[in-house]
Design a protein around this motif. Structure first.
Motif, PDB file in Angstrom:
ATOM      1  N   LEU A  48       0.825  -1.218   0.000  1.00  0.00           N
ATOM      2  CA  LEU A  48       0.000   0.000   0.000  1.00  0.00           C
ATOM      3  C   LEU A  48       0.859   1.269   0.000  1.00  0.00           C
ATOM      4  O   LEU A  48       0.743   2.094  -0.930  1.00  0.00           O
ATOM      5  CB  LEU A  48      -0.965  -0.010   1.189  1.00  0.00           C
ATOM      6  N   PRO A  49       1.752   1.481   0.999  1.00  0.00           N
ATOM      7  CA  PRO A  49       2.586   2.694   0.939  1.00  0.00           C
ATOM      8  C   PRO A  49       3.568   2.671  -0.227  1.00  0.00           C
ATOM      9  O   PRO A  49       3.905   3.729  -0.774  1.00  0.00           O
ATOM     10  CB  PRO A  49       3.329   2.688   2.281  1.00  0.00           C
ATOM     11  N   TYR A  50       4.032   1.476  -0.638  1.00  0.00           N
ATOM     12  CA  TYR A  50       4.965   1.383  -1.759  1.00  0.00           C
ATOM     13  C   TYR A  50       4.325   1.917  -3.045  1.00  0.00           C
ATOM     14  O   TYR A  50       4.906   2.768  -3.747  1.00  0.00           O
ATOM     15  CB  TYR A  50       5.407  -0.066  -1.954  1.00  0.00           C
ATOM     16  N   MET A  51       3.129   1.455  -3.349  1.00  0.00           N
ATOM     17  CA  MET A  51       2.466   1.883  -4.577  1.00  0.00           C
ATOM     18  C   MET A  51       2.040   3.350  -4.516  1.00  0.00           C
ATOM     19  O   MET A  51       2.140   4.077  -5.507  1.00  0.00           O
ATOM     20  CB  MET A  51       1.260   0.986  -4.875  1.00  0.00           C
ATOM     21  N   ILE A  52       1.584   3.789  -3.344  1.00  0.00           N
ATOM     22  CA  ILE A  52       1.170   5.192  -3.203  1.00  0.00           C
ATOM     23  C   ILE A  52       2.370   6.120  -3.345  1.00  0.00           C
ATOM     24  O   ILE A  52       2.329   7.105  -4.092  1.00  0.00           O
ATOM     25  CB  ILE A  52       0.465   5.409  -1.847  1.00  0.00           C
ATOM     26  N   LEU A  53       3.461   5.818  -2.638  1.00  0.00           N
ATOM     27  CA  LEU A  53       4.659   6.652  -2.709  1.00  0.00           C
ATOM     28  C   LEU A  53       5.238   6.692  -4.117  1.00  0.00           C
ATOM     29  O   LEU A  53       5.612   7.753  -4.625  1.00  0.00           O
ATOM     30  CB  LEU A  53       5.720   6.140  -1.733  1.00  0.00           C
ATOM     31  N   LEU A  54       5.310   5.525  -4.756  1.00  0.00           N
ATOM     32  CA  LEU A  54       5.901   5.472  -6.094  1.00  0.00           C
ATOM     33  C   LEU A  54       5.032   6.209  -7.108  1.00  0.00           C
ATOM     34  O   LEU A  54       5.542   6.911  -7.986  1.00  0.00           O
ATOM     35  CB  LEU A  54       6.098   4.023  -6.516  1.00  0.00           C
ATOM     36  N   THR A  55       3.725   6.086  -6.977  1.00  0.00           N
ATOM     37  CA  THR A  55       2.818   6.785  -7.890  1.00  0.00           C
ATOM     38  C   THR A  55       2.932   8.299  -7.724  1.00  0.00           C
ATOM     39  O   THR A  55       2.904   9.052  -8.699  1.00  0.00           O
ATOM     40  CB  THR A  55       1.367   6.333  -7.662  1.00  0.00           C
ATOM     41  N   LYS A  56       3.107   8.746  -6.486  1.00  0.00           N
ATOM     42  CA  LYS A  56       3.231  10.184  -6.232  1.00  0.00           C
ATOM     43  C   LYS A  56       4.602  10.728  -6.661  1.00  0.00           C
ATOM     44  O   LYS A  56       4.735  11.918  -6.968  1.00  0.00           O
ATOM     45  CB  LYS A  56       3.010  10.470  -4.737  1.00  0.00           C
ATOM     46  N   THR A  57       5.612   9.868  -6.665  1.00  0.00           N
ATOM     47  CA  THR A  57       6.985  10.326  -6.860  1.00  0.00           C
ATOM     48  C   THR A  57       7.510  10.079  -8.266  1.00  0.00           C
ATOM     49  O   THR A  57       8.452  10.746  -8.708  1.00  0.00           O
ATOM     50  CB  THR A  57       7.912   9.612  -5.847  1.00  0.00           C
ATOM     51  N   CYS A  58       6.910   9.154  -9.012  1.00  0.00           N
ATOM     52  CA  CYS A  58       7.516   8.659 -10.249  1.00  0.00           C
ATOM     53  C   CYS A  58       7.710   9.735 -11.313  1.00  0.00           C
ATOM     54  O   CYS A  58       8.605   9.616 -12.161  1.00  0.00           O
ATOM     55  CB  CYS A  58       6.684   7.514 -10.821  1.00  0.00           C
ATOM     56  N   ALA A  59       6.898  10.789 -11.293  1.00  0.00           N
ATOM     57  CA  ALA A  59       7.004  11.818 -12.335  1.00  0.00           C
ATOM     58  C   ALA A  59       7.949  12.959 -11.955  1.00  0.00           C
ATOM     59  O   ALA A  59       8.039  13.953 -12.670  1.00  0.00           O
ATOM     60  CB  ALA A  59       5.625  12.382 -12.650  1.00  0.00           C
ATOM     61  N   LEU A  60       8.674  12.823 -10.833  1.00  0.00           N
ATOM     62  CA  LEU A  60       9.537  13.903 -10.353  1.00  0.00           C
ATOM     63  C   LEU A  60      10.976  13.799 -10.838  1.00  0.00           C
ATOM     64  O   LEU A  60      11.810  14.610 -10.454  1.00  0.00           O
ATOM     65  CB  LEU A  60       9.527  13.927  -8.815  1.00  0.00           C
ATOM     66  N   LYS A  73       2.382   7.660 -15.151  1.00  0.00           N
ATOM     67  CA  LYS A  73       1.881   7.819 -13.789  1.00  0.00           C
ATOM     68  C   LYS A  73       0.408   7.450 -13.721  1.00  0.00           C
ATOM     69  O   LYS A  73      -0.043   6.803 -12.759  1.00  0.00           O
ATOM     70  CB  LYS A  73       2.085   9.256 -13.316  1.00  0.00           C
ATOM     71  N   ARG A  74      -0.342   7.827 -14.742  1.00  0.00           N
ATOM     72  CA  ARG A  74      -1.762   7.484 -14.792  1.00  0.00           C
ATOM     73  C   ARG A  74      -1.946   5.980 -14.905  1.00  0.00           C
ATOM     74  O   ARG A  74      -2.813   5.400 -14.246  1.00  0.00           O
ATOM     75  CB  ARG A  74      -2.427   8.201 -15.968  1.00  0.00           C
ATOM     76  N   ARG A  75      -1.141   5.323 -15.727  1.00  0.00           N
ATOM     77  CA  ARG A  75      -1.214   3.857 -15.834  1.00  0.00           C
ATOM     78  C   ARG A  75      -0.902   3.201 -14.503  1.00  0.00           C
ATOM     79  O   ARG A  75      -1.564   2.243 -14.077  1.00  0.00           O
ATOM     80  CB  ARG A  75      -0.226   3.354 -16.890  1.00  0.00           C
ATOM     81  N   ARG A  76       0.133   3.709 -13.836  1.00  0.00           N
ATOM     82  CA  ARG A  76       0.539   3.153 -12.540  1.00  0.00           C
ATOM     83  C   ARG A  76      -0.584   3.299 -11.512  1.00  0.00           C
ATOM     84  O   ARG A  76      -0.817   2.394 -10.706  1.00  0.00           O
ATOM     85  CB  ARG A  76       1.820   3.864 -12.078  1.00  0.00           C
ATOM     86  N   LYS A  77      -1.275   4.411 -11.565  1.00  0.00           N
ATOM     87  CA  LYS A  77      -2.384   4.639 -10.633  1.00  0.00           C
ATOM     88  C   LYS A  77      -3.503   3.627 -10.861  1.00  0.00           C
ATOM     89  O   LYS A  77      -4.056   3.073  -9.909  1.00  0.00           O
ATOM     90  CB  LYS A  77      -2.914   6.063 -10.808  1.00  0.00           C
ATOM     91  N   VAL A 127      -3.249   0.614 -12.248  1.00  0.00           N
ATOM     92  CA  VAL A 127      -2.806  -0.725 -11.843  1.00  0.00           C
ATOM     93  C   VAL A 127      -2.898  -0.865 -10.321  1.00  0.00           C
ATOM     94  O   VAL A 127      -3.333  -1.910  -9.812  1.00  0.00           O
ATOM     95  CB  VAL A 127      -1.366  -0.995 -12.328  1.00  0.00           C
ATOM     96  N   ALA A 128      -2.511   0.183  -9.585  1.00  0.00           N
ATOM     97  CA  ALA A 128      -2.610   0.154  -8.121  1.00  0.00           C
ATOM     98  C   ALA A 128      -4.072   0.025  -7.683  1.00  0.00           C
ATOM     99  O   ALA A 128      -4.382  -0.729  -6.744  1.00  0.00           O
ATOM    100  CB  ALA A 128      -1.989   1.415  -7.526  1.00  0.00           C
ATOM    101  N   ILE A 129      -4.970   0.738  -8.350  1.00  0.00           N
ATOM    102  CA  ILE A 129      -6.400   0.654  -8.024  1.00  0.00           C
ATOM    103  C   ILE A 129      -6.915  -0.766  -8.257  1.00  0.00           C
ATOM    104  O   ILE A 129      -7.664  -1.314  -7.430  1.00  0.00           O
ATOM    105  CB  ILE A 129      -7.200   1.675  -8.858  1.00  0.00           C
ATOM    106  N   MET A 130      -6.511  -1.382  -9.363  1.00  0.00           N
ATOM    107  CA  MET A 130      -6.950  -2.756  -9.641  1.00  0.00           C
ATOM    108  C   MET A 130      -6.370  -3.729  -8.616  1.00  0.00           C
ATOM    109  O   MET A 130      -7.039  -4.693  -8.215  1.00  0.00           O
ATOM    110  CB  MET A 130      -6.542  -3.151 -11.060  1.00  0.00           C
ATOM    111  N   PHE A 131      -5.115  -3.494  -8.193  1.00  0.00           N
ATOM    112  CA  PHE A 131      -4.502  -4.356  -7.180  1.00  0.00           C
ATOM    113  C   PHE A 131      -5.309  -4.320  -5.888  1.00  0.00           C
ATOM    114  O   PHE A 131      -5.736  -5.363  -5.378  1.00  0.00           O
ATOM    115  CB  PHE A 131      -3.065  -3.909  -6.926  1.00  0.00           C
TER     116      PHE A 131
END
Length: 259
Positions: free
Chosen positions: A161-173, A187-191, A193-197
Motif C-alpha cells: 500500500l505505501p509502496y504503490m502510493i509513494l511510487l505513484t506520487k513520486t515517479c514523475a519527479l 503515472k496514470r497507468r501506474r495509478k 494498476v494500483a487501483i486494480m490491485f
C-alpha cells in the motif's frame, strides 16, 4: 583522446588495452532492469502454474474441504509451494528476480532523490522491506509453516500500500526525464494498476472467508483467481518502470590510474 595502460609483461609478451578518456567499458540502458524483473517474475509464476497443471492438477486444486470438480483452479500458494518440480523451478527463477528487484529500488532512489529526498528514502526502505517479506512467503511455503507463510504474505500486502502510493506520487519527479508528457501518462497507468490491485483484495477476502468459515464449494477457486490477479497487477506495476528507466544508463567505468 585515446589513452593506454600496460597491465604487465612476461618476457616479450605483454597485454595492453586502450580506452577513450572518460568512456565506459560497457554500458546498458536502465530499461533492462525492470524488463528482466518482469521476465523472471512472470516466468517463475507462469512456469510453476504450467508444471503443476500438467503434473499434479488434481492434487493442487484440492483443499481441506473440496477437490475437483468443485474446485478446479489452484491457488498461488498451492502452485508455488506444494509439489516438485514446480516448487523448485519457481524458487530458482524467483531468485533470479532478486538482483533486478534490488536495482529497481536503487534506481528509483537515484531518479527521485533530488526532487523529493525524504520520500525517496522512505520509498527505498519500504521497497527493501517489501522484498524481504516477499522472500518470506516465497521460500517458506504454506506446507513448511502455514503461520509464517501467511504472516509474511500479509506483511507484504500491507507494505504494498505505501509502496504503490509513494511510487505513484513520486515517479514523475525525475529530473532526468526528456518527456514530461510520457511520464504523466505512465503515472496514470501506474495509478490504475494500483487501483486494480487493491480493488482485488476485498473480494479475495470475501471468498476466502466463504471457503474457510462457511465451507462453500467452489469459493476457493474464485479466491484463487483474485489471488492470481494480485500477482499479475504486482508484476505489471513494477514493469511500468521501463518508461522512466530509459533515462538511466548502467555503466562499467575504468578506474583512474594511481599516481
Amino acid at each position: 583522446m585515446a589513452g593506454s595502460q600496460r597491465l604487465g609483461s612476461s618476457g616479450s609478451s605483454s597485454r595492453e588495452f586502450h580506452l577513450t578518456a572518460g568512456g565506459a567499458i560497457h554500458k546498458v540502458t536502465g530499461w533492462w532492469v525492470p524488463f528482466l524483473h518482469t521476465v523472471f517474475a512472470s516466468t517463475a509464476f507462469a512456469g510453476a502454474l504450467v508444471i503443476g497443471w500438467k503434473l499434479h492438477y488434481y492434487k493442487i486444486v484440492k483443499n481441506e474441504y473440496y477437490g475437483y470438480p468443485d474446485e478446479w483452479f489452484p491457488s498461488v500458494s498451492a502452485t508455488i509451494g506444494d509439489r516438485y518440480p514446480g516448487r523448485n523451478v519457481f524458487q530458482i527463477l524467483i531468485a533470479l528476480t532478486a538482483p533486478p528487484r534490488l536495482l529497481l529500488h536503487i534506481f528509483w532512489y537515484i531518479l527521485t532523490a533530488r526532487a523529493a529526498p525524504k520520500r525517496a528514502k522512505a520509498l527505498f526502505w519500504i521497497g527493501f522491506l517489501r522484498t524481504w517479506t516477499c522472500g518470506g512467503w516465497v521460500y517458506v511455503t504454506s506446507g513448511d509453516d502455514h503461520d509464517v507463510h501467511d504472516v509474511m504474505m500479509i506483511a507484504y500486502m500491507l507494505l504494498t500500500l505505501p509502496y504503490m502510493i509513494l511510487l505513484t506520487k513520486t515517479c514523475a519527479l525525475s529530473p532526468f526525464s526528456y518527456n514530461d508528457r510520457v511520464l504523466t501518462q505512465n503515472k496514470r497507468r501506474r495509478k490504475w494498476v494500483a487501483i486494480m490491485f487493491f480493488g482485488s483484495i476485498p473480494p479475495m477476502i470475501y471468498f476466502f472467508i466463504s471457503h474457510k468459515v462457511h465451507h462453500i464449494a467452489g469459493a476457493y477457486t474464485t479466491y484463487a483467481f483474485f489471488e492470481w490477479a494480485l500477482i499479475v497487477f504486482d508484476v505489471m506495476f513494477d514493469s511500468l518502470a521501463m518508461v522512466e528507466f530509459q533515462a538511466l544508463d548502467l555503466a562499467v567505468l575504468p578506474a583512474k590510474p594511481t599516481e
